[in-house]
Write a protein that holds these residues in place. Structure first.
Motif, PDB file in Angstrom:
ATOM      1  N   GLY A 233      24.440  21.664  80.787  1.00 22.67           N
ATOM      2  CA  GLY A 233      23.919  20.315  80.580  1.00 22.67           C
ATOM      3  C   GLY A 233      22.517  20.105  81.102  1.00 22.67           C
ATOM      4  N   MET A 234      21.946  21.100  81.830  1.00 16.86           N
ATOM      5  CA  MET A 234      20.576  20.957  82.324  1.00 16.86           C
ATOM      6  C   MET A 234      19.548  21.053  81.201  1.00 16.86           C
ATOM      7  SD  MET A 234      20.235  22.949  85.984  1.00 16.86           S
ATOM      8  CE  MET A 234      18.514  22.411  86.137  1.00 16.86           C
ATOM      9  N   ASN A 235      19.950  21.665  80.108  1.00 11.90           N
ATOM     10  CA  ASN A 235      19.064  21.815  78.955  1.00 11.90           C
ATOM     11  C   ASN A 235      17.829  22.656  79.286  1.00 11.90           C
ATOM     12  OD1 ASN A 235      18.300  21.442  76.256  1.00 11.90           O
ATOM     13  ND2 ASN A 235      17.079  19.629  76.750  1.00 11.90           N
ATOM     14  N   ILE A 236      18.078  23.777  79.963  1.00 11.29           N
ATOM     15  CA  ILE A 236      17.012  24.745  80.223  1.00 11.29           C
ATOM     16  C   ILE A 236      17.483  26.119  79.762  1.00 11.29           C
ATOM     17  CG2 ILE A 236      16.090  23.477  82.208  1.00 11.29           C
ATOM     18  CD1 ILE A 236      17.463  25.617  83.991  1.00 11.29           C
ATOM     19  N   SER A 237      16.549  27.036  79.642  1.00  7.05           N
ATOM     20  CA  SER A 237      16.863  28.426  79.297  1.00  7.05           C
ATOM     21  C   SER A 237      16.618  29.307  80.504  1.00  7.05           C
ATOM     22  CB  SER A 237      15.992  28.896  78.129  1.00  7.05           C
ATOM     23  OG  SER A 237      16.285  28.149  76.961  1.00  7.05           O
ATOM     24  N   TRP A 238      17.484  30.302  80.681  1.00  8.32           N
ATOM     25  CA  TRP A 238      17.360  31.172  81.851  1.00  8.32           C
ATOM     26  C   TRP A 238      17.597  32.622  81.449  1.00  8.32           C
ATOM     27  CZ3 TRP A 238      21.553  34.165  83.219  1.00  8.32           C
ATOM     28  CH2 TRP A 238      22.795  33.790  82.681  1.00  8.32           C
ATOM     29  N   LEU A 239      17.153  33.522  82.298  1.00  8.96           N
ATOM     30  CA  LEU A 239      17.398  34.952  82.126  1.00  8.96           C
ATOM     31  C   LEU A 239      17.602  35.583  83.487  1.00  8.96           C
ATOM     32  CD1 LEU A 239      14.094  36.869  81.418  1.00  8.96           C
ATOM     33  CD2 LEU A 239      14.099  34.412  81.719  1.00  8.96           C
ATOM     34  N   ALA A 240      18.180  36.774  83.481  1.00  5.97           N
ATOM     35  CA  ALA A 240      18.486  37.451  84.747  1.00  5.97           C
ATOM     36  C   ALA A 240      18.730  38.922  84.496  1.00  5.97           C
ATOM     37  CB  ALA A 240      19.728  36.820  85.390  1.00  5.97           C
ATOM     38  N   SER A 241      18.606  39.703  85.558  1.00  2.00           N
ATOM     39  CA  SER A 241      19.017  41.108  85.533  1.00  2.00           C
ATOM     40  C   SER A 241      20.481  41.167  85.948  1.00  2.00           C
ATOM     41  CB  SER A 241      18.167  41.938  86.498  1.00  2.00           C
ATOM     42  OG  SER A 241      16.822  41.962  86.081  1.00  2.00           O
ATOM     43  N   ALA A 242      21.250  42.010  85.274  1.00  2.00           N
ATOM     44  CA  ALA A 242      22.680  42.110  85.551  1.00  2.00           C
ATOM     45  C   ALA A 242      23.116  43.549  85.318  1.00  2.00           C
ATOM     46  CB  ALA A 242      23.457  41.157  84.647  1.00  2.00           C
ATOM     47  N   ASP A 243      24.326  43.889  85.778  1.00  2.24           N
ATOM     48  CA  ASP A 243      24.820  45.219  85.449  1.00  2.24           C
ATOM     49  C   ASP A 243      25.811  45.128  84.298  1.00  2.24           C
ATOM     50  OD1 ASP A 243      27.459  44.792  86.456  1.00  2.24           O
ATOM     51  OD2 ASP A 243      26.815  45.353  88.468  1.00  2.24           O
ATOM     52  N   VAL A 244      26.100  46.263  83.717  1.00  2.00           N
ATOM     53  CA  VAL A 244      26.847  46.322  82.464  1.00  2.00           C
ATOM     54  C   VAL A 244      28.246  45.742  82.591  1.00  2.00           C
ATOM     55  CG1 VAL A 244      27.712  48.655  82.888  1.00  2.00           C
ATOM     56  CG2 VAL A 244      27.394  47.866  80.539  1.00  2.00           C
ATOM     57  N   LYS A 245      28.800  45.707  83.800  1.00  2.00           N
ATOM     58  CA  LYS A 245      30.173  45.244  83.979  1.00  2.00           C
ATOM     59  C   LYS A 245      30.382  43.818  83.490  1.00  2.00           C
ATOM     60  CE  LYS A 245      30.000  46.386  88.344  1.00  2.00           C
ATOM     61  NZ  LYS A 245      30.312  46.597  89.790  1.00  2.00           N
ATOM     62  N   CYS A 246      29.365  42.978  83.604  1.00  2.00           N
ATOM     63  CA  CYS A 246      29.531  41.577  83.234  1.00  2.00           C
ATOM     64  C   CYS A 246      29.767  41.399  81.740  1.00  2.00           C
ATOM     65  CB  CYS A 246      28.329  40.744  83.681  1.00  2.00           C
ATOM     66  SG  CYS A 246      26.832  40.998  82.709  1.00  2.00           S
ATOM     67  N   LEU A 247      29.364  42.394  80.944  1.00  2.00           N
ATOM     68  CA  LEU A 247      29.463  42.258  79.494  1.00  2.00           C
ATOM     69  C   LEU A 247      30.887  42.391  78.974  1.00  2.00           C
ATOM     70  CD1 LEU A 247      26.286  44.241  78.330  1.00  2.00           C
ATOM     71  CD2 LEU A 247      26.511  41.841  79.028  1.00  2.00           C
ATOM     72  N   GLU A 248      31.817  42.823  79.809  1.00  2.00           N
ATOM     73  CA  GLU A 248      33.204  42.908  79.365  1.00  2.00           C
ATOM     74  C   GLU A 248      33.975  41.626  79.667  1.00  2.00           C
ATOM     75  OE1 GLU A 248      35.420  45.980  81.261  1.00  2.00           O
ATOM     76  OE2 GLU A 248      34.994  45.290  83.303  1.00  2.00           O
ATOM     77  N   ASP A 249      33.320  40.668  80.313  1.00  2.00           N
ATOM     78  CA  ASP A 249      33.978  39.429  80.734  1.00  2.00           C
ATOM     79  C   ASP A 249      33.698  38.313  79.719  1.00  2.00           C
ATOM     80  OD1 ASP A 249      34.542  36.915  82.022  1.00  2.00           O
ATOM     81  OD2 ASP A 249      34.578  37.979  83.945  1.00  2.00           O
ATOM     82  N   ASP A 250      34.684  38.004  78.888  1.00  2.00           N
ATOM     83  CA  ASP A 250      34.511  37.000  77.843  1.00  2.00           C
ATOM     84  C   ASP A 250      34.148  35.635  78.416  1.00  2.00           C
ATOM     85  OD1 ASP A 250      35.410  39.108  76.343  1.00  2.00           O
ATOM     86  OD2 ASP A 250      36.933  37.967  75.250  1.00  2.00           O
ATOM     87  N   GLU A 251      34.810  35.230  79.505  1.00  2.00           N
ATOM     88  CA  GLU A 251      34.559  33.909  80.071  1.00  2.00           C
ATOM     89  C   GLU A 251      33.133  33.794  80.605  1.00  2.00           C
ATOM     90  OE1 GLU A 251      36.540  31.286  79.744  1.00  2.00           O
ATOM     91  OE2 GLU A 251      37.727  32.687  78.548  1.00  2.00           O
ATOM     92  N   PHE A 252      32.646  34.889  81.215  1.00  3.58           N
ATOM     93  CA  PHE A 252      31.264  34.864  81.696  1.00  3.58           C
ATOM     94  C   PHE A 252      30.295  34.728  80.528  1.00  3.58           C
ATOM     95  CE2 PHE A 252      27.278  37.131  82.406  1.00  3.58           C
ATOM     96  CZ  PHE A 252      26.761  36.401  83.462  1.00  3.58           C
ATOM     97  N   LEU A 253      30.521  35.468  79.445  1.00  3.60           N
ATOM     98  CA  LEU A 253      29.616  35.417  78.296  1.00  3.60           C
ATOM     99  C   LEU A 253      29.628  34.027  77.656  1.00  3.60           C
ATOM    100  CD1 LEU A 253      30.346  38.911  76.714  1.00  3.60           C
ATOM    101  CD2 LEU A 253      28.277  38.220  77.934  1.00  3.60           C
ATOM    102  N   LYS A 254      30.805  33.411  77.575  1.00  5.72           N
ATOM    103  CA  LYS A 254      30.882  32.048  77.038  1.00  5.72           C
ATOM    104  C   LYS A 254      30.075  31.087  77.906  1.00  5.72           C
ATOM    105  CE  LYS A 254      35.551  32.474  75.069  1.00  5.72           C
ATOM    106  NZ  LYS A 254      36.970  32.030  75.231  1.00  5.72           N
ATOM    107  N   LEU A 255      30.222  31.219  79.211  1.00  4.46           N
ATOM    108  CA  LEU A 255      29.528  30.332  80.141  1.00  4.46           C
ATOM    109  C   LEU A 255      28.028  30.596  80.132  1.00  4.46           C
ATOM    110  CD1 LEU A 255      29.867  28.098  82.205  1.00  4.46           C
ATOM    111  CD2 LEU A 255      30.387  29.851  83.932  1.00  4.46           C
ATOM    112  N   ALA A 256      27.651  31.860  80.010  1.00  2.00           N
ATOM    113  CA  ALA A 256      26.227  32.198  79.939  1.00  2.00           C
ATOM    114  C   ALA A 256      25.569  31.505  78.756  1.00  2.00           C
ATOM    115  CB  ALA A 256      26.062  33.712  79.844  1.00  2.00           C
ATOM    116  N   LYS A 257      26.191  31.601  77.600  1.00  2.00           N
ATOM    117  CA  LYS A 257      25.638  30.953  76.404  1.00  2.00           C
ATOM    118  C   LYS A 257      25.602  29.435  76.579  1.00  2.00           C
ATOM    119  CE  LYS A 257      24.343  30.431  72.066  1.00  2.00           C
ATOM    120  NZ  LYS A 257      24.452  28.975  71.915  1.00  2.00           N
TER     121      LYS A 257
END
Length: 439
Positions: A233-257
């Motif tokens: 709801g902040m209406n901003i765009s963000w980026l970050a460095s992460a490791d590959v493990k996070c990409l298997e987490d569906d809930e994290f990817l939904k929240l990231a988007k």
């Protein structure tokens, strides 16, 4: 008391690099500026885009370093000292060059500077400034708000830094961060991070990209999720460095988007499972990189690949394999470096023992020069293969191959900006500048 905080530029091909704007300014200077007494006159200087006034009178000058910019710090320190200032250095470059730092600066800080600054100020006023201060892994709770107001108006580009955590528990063989912080990982309070992010948005506006400077934003994926939940709801765009493990987490990817993720930068390093295991990054070897990239894109989370070349198993065919991998998996952006034995890391020490180092001079560690003896190339051959790979990767045909995917419509703005970034990257490659120098 007059204070200067300096982020030095660096030399490339014998030329001091200067830009109109920086892609993003390091958070270190406004963060440290918050620790000085109110009666201090504080000036922040970003050497890449400003002229550093070495002729001006300062009592203390602090330098933050990373990579080969320590060479420029040596030069500026000498000029400031000649004019009567005491100089202090810290940053990721320090552990590998402690003795050189002691020769070129009045004081050397190993670790984080926040808690050290009050001691340095006191010691300076009492004329007992020490040669060496160490404060590797202090708590980062209750950090004061960075002095964003001191960042010169001509400095900020499109990316603004914020910080949630420091350090990384992984023990990657080549990593300077693991060496400096001894694999200790520290988190800030989620509410503090959110307040700082809101202050940055207030100062710099919502149209910028906000970059979490954490070495690994998803070290604790539950913690990262708490931050992103507050950002919805902040209406901003963000980026970050992460490791590959996070990409298997569906809930994290939904929240990231949902929270406005523009891009996740993933340190894939190499496609070789053998090399990942040998370089103490075996936790990543078990993953199917391509499958996870495609999955992230299906959630509308663009992935940038961070890669290195020059491993002992690499041959000329490795570059063709990498290009095919990036195209077939529609990776919108890849930043690739020759493998670098950074001084102070286990890799550097190993290759030094084996007689494989070609140089230990700090100016050689700019992320491009080959400072070791590769197994299947001469140094010149590895360099030429590296540049040829980048030229082909950023050709028009390869760019379009990597973006012809229905997934781009799941986050069209981000993919479109990354599409344009490839053409800036092509200009950088044509000039043989360091990757990522899109300023």
């Amino acid at each position: 008391m007059k204070i200067a905080l300096v982020d030095p530029s660096f030399y490339h091909q014998g030329k001091l690099m200067k830009f109109k704007r920086v892609g993003y300014f390091p958070l270190t200077l406004p963060r440290l500026a918050a620790y000085f007494p109110k009666n201090c006159e504080i000036n922040l200087y970003y050497d890449k885009v400003q002229s550093v006034p070495v002729e001006k009178k300062f009592d203390l000058v602090f330098f933050t370093t990373m990579g080969s910019n320590i060479v420029r710090a040596f030069e500026l320190s000498a000029a400031f000292q000649k004019n009567g200032a005491k100089t202090v250095v810290g940053g990721y470059s320090v552990p590998g060059y402690i003795e050189l730092c002691k020769q070129n600066f009045d004081s050397v800080v190993l670790g984080d500077g926040e808690e050290v600054i009050p001691r340095i100020i006191e010691d300076f006023l009492l004329n007992r400034l020490e040669k060496f201060y160490e404060n590797r892994v202090p708590s980062i709770s209750s950090l004061p708000m960075p002095r964003f107001d001191l960042v010169p108006s001509e400095v900020p580009g499109n990316v603004i830094p914020v910080e949630a955590s420091r350090g990384c528990p992984n023990k990657c063989f080549f990593c300077a961060i693991s060496n400096l912080y001894r694999r200790v990982y520290r988190q800030r309070d989620v509410d503090e991070v959110f307040r700082e992010l809101n202050e940055a948005v207030r100062v710099f506006g919502r149209r910028r990209l906000y970059y979490f400077t954490d070495p690994n934003f998803t070290t604790d994926i539950n913690y990262a999720g708490k931050i992103l939940t507050k950002m919805v709801g902040m209406n901003i765009s963000w980026l970050a460095s992460a490791d590959v493990k996070c990409l298997e987490d569906d809930e994290f990817l939904k929240l990231a988007k949902k929270s406005g993720c523009f891009n996740l930068q993933i340190g894939f390093e190499t496609l070789s499972e053998k090399e990942l295991n040998q370089f103490d990054k075996g936790f990543a070897a078990k993953y199917d990189y391509g499958k996870l990239i495609r999955k992230a894109h299906s959630f509308g989370v663009p992935i940038s690949a961070l890669l290195m070349v020059g491993f002992d198993s690499d041959t000329p065919s490795t570059f063709l394999r990498l290009k095919h991998f990036l195209e077939i998996n529609k990776v919108p952006l890849a930043v690739t470096h020759p493998l670098g034995p950074i001084p102070g890391t286990p890799l550097h020490d190993k290759w030094k023992t084996e007689g494989r180092l070609l140089s230990t001079e700090p100016e050689k560690f700019d992320g491009l020069q080959i400072c070791f003896k590769p197994k299947n190339f001469t140094p010149d051959e590895l360099s030429e293969n590296y540049w040829r790979f980048n030229e082909r990767l950023f050709s028009t045909a390869s760019i379009f191959r990597r973006f012809l995917s229905p997934h781009v419509f799941r986050n069209f703005r981000a993919f479109f900006i990354l599409f344009l970034t490839n053409f800036f990257a092509r200009q950088v490659v044509s000039k043989r500048l360091p990757p990522g120098m899109y300023e």
